[in-house]
Scaffold this motif. Structure first.
Motif, mmCIF file in Angstrom:
data_model
loop_
_atom_site.group_PDB
_atom_site.id
_atom_site.type_symbol
_atom_site.label_atom_id
_atom_site.label_comp_id
_atom_site.label_asym_id
_atom_site.label_seq_id
_atom_site.Cartn_x
_atom_site.Cartn_y
_atom_site.Cartn_z
ATOM 1 N N GLY A 1 38.550 27.008 43.504
ATOM 2 C CA GLY A 1 39.273 27.705 42.797
ATOM 3 C C GLY A 1 38.653 29.561 42.289
ATOM 4 O O GLY A 1 38.834 30.342 42.043
ATOM 5 N N PHE B 1 38.426 31.674 46.217
ATOM 6 C CA PHE B 1 40.014 31.774 46.941
ATOM 7 C C PHE B 1 41.027 31.261 45.727
ATOM 8 O O PHE B 1 40.464 31.328 44.804
ATOM 9 C CB PHE B 1 40.142 30.437 47.482
ATOM 10 N N ASP B 2 41.916 32.790 45.913
ATOM 11 C CA ASP B 2 43.040 32.452 44.475
ATOM 12 C C ASP B 2 44.103 31.957 45.718
ATOM 13 O O ASP B 2 45.564 31.600 44.334
ATOM 14 C CB ASP B 2 43.852 34.209 44.603
ATOM 15 N N ARG B 3 44.852 31.727 46.938
ATOM 16 C CA ARG B 3 45.988 30.940 47.119
ATOM 17 C C ARG B 3 45.617 30.486 48.767
ATOM 18 O O ARG B 3 44.636 31.224 49.459
ATOM 19 C CB ARG B 3 47.190 31.861 47.531
ATOM 20 N N TYR C 1 42.478 31.231 53.897
ATOM 21 C CA TYR C 1 42.216 31.293 52.160
ATOM 22 C C TYR C 1 42.473 32.940 52.219
ATOM 23 O O TYR C 1 41.960 33.529 53.083
ATOM 24 C CB TYR C 1 40.871 30.649 51.397
ATOM 25 N N ARG C 2 42.957 33.135 51.005
ATOM 26 C CA ARG C 2 42.301 34.492 50.193
ATOM 27 C C ARG C 2 42.356 34.773 49.323
ATOM 28 O O ARG C 2 41.470 33.901 48.155
ATOM 29 C CB ARG C 2 44.136 35.222 49.529
ATOM 30 N N ARG D 1 39.719 36.055 46.518
ATOM 31 C CA ARG D 1 40.000 36.511 44.644
ATOM 32 C C ARG D 1 39.886 37.920 44.737
ATOM 33 O O ARG D 1 38.442 38.095 45.569
ATOM 34 C CB ARG D 1 39.191 35.588 43.758
ATOM 35 N N ARG D 2 40.465 38.978 43.790
ATOM 36 C CA ARG D 2 40.290 40.068 44.056
ATOM 37 C C ARG D 2 38.341 40.125 43.220
ATOM 38 O O ARG D 2 38.273 41.356 44.327
ATOM 39 C CB ARG D 2 41.129 41.060 43.051
ATOM 40 N N GLU D 3 37.990 39.665 42.709
ATOM 41 C CA GLU D 3 36.840 40.098 42.300
ATOM 42 C C GLU D 3 35.477 39.674 43.208
ATOM 43 O O GLU D 3 34.135 40.245 43.249
ATOM 44 C CB GLU D 3 35.960 39.360 41.300
ATOM 45 N N HIS D 4 35.894 39.144 44.096
ATOM 46 C CA HIS D 4 35.137 38.613 45.286
ATOM 47 C C HIS D 4 35.006 39.577 47.102
ATOM 48 O O HIS D 4 34.414 39.827 47.919
ATOM 49 C CB HIS D 4 35.262 37.570 46.088
ATOM 50 N N ARG D 5 36.129 40.652 46.425
ATOM 51 C CA ARG D 5 36.551 41.301 47.980
ATOM 52 C C ARG D 5 35.540 42.653 47.616
ATOM 53 O O ARG D 5 35.309 43.181 46.128
ATOM 54 C CB ARG D 5 38.271 41.945 48.056
#
Length: 127
Positions: free
Chosen positions: A108, A111-113, A119-120, A122-126
């Motif tokens: 969690g 990844f966000d989903r 898994y995708r 989380r925006r802050e890790h991209r």
């Protein structure tokens, strides 16, 4: 100087030379399974070649020790008993086709989903 590096024999030792072309067979967010051992996990980082300690590498029995000049993957891993972080060579991973999420408490935060077997981030890790 022509801008080319000429080996002098004084290069640092212990760092594997990168192969001429190194292609990661898996990506961050992919769910994979170990080829020989009973665990699976989600990839959260990739090293183009081995980047762990010599002690870690030498602790692997010689008959199953992987080559260093290939991608290595950091996994949030699970087996039937526990969850942990694993570091695995590309040659020892296969895709996990169970379409089941990985049960790891750190998922969690990274990844966000989970959708379509992966898994995708989380925006802050991209980036």
């Amino acid at each position: 100087m022509n801008g080319r590096h000429t080996p002098t024999g004084s290069e640092p030792r212990g760092i594997p030379e990168a192969p001429p072309v190194s292609h990661a067979g898996f990506a961050i967010g992919d769910v994979v399974r170990h080829r020989m051992f009973d665990f699976r996990g989600v990839i959260f980082d990739v090293d183009p070649v081995f980047a762990n300690t010599d002690e870690w590498y030498e602790a692997i029995p010689e008959e199953i020790r992987p080559a260093k000049n290939q991608p290595f993957y950091h996994l949030l891993a699970e087996n039937g008993e526990t969850s942990y972080v694993a570091y695995v060579s590309q040659q020892n991973l296969v895709p996990d086709d169970s379409d089941e999420p990985v049960d790891h408490p750190a998922i969690g935060g990274i990844f966000d989903r989970f959708a379509d077997g992966r898994y995708r981030l989380r925006r802050e890790h991209r980036h």
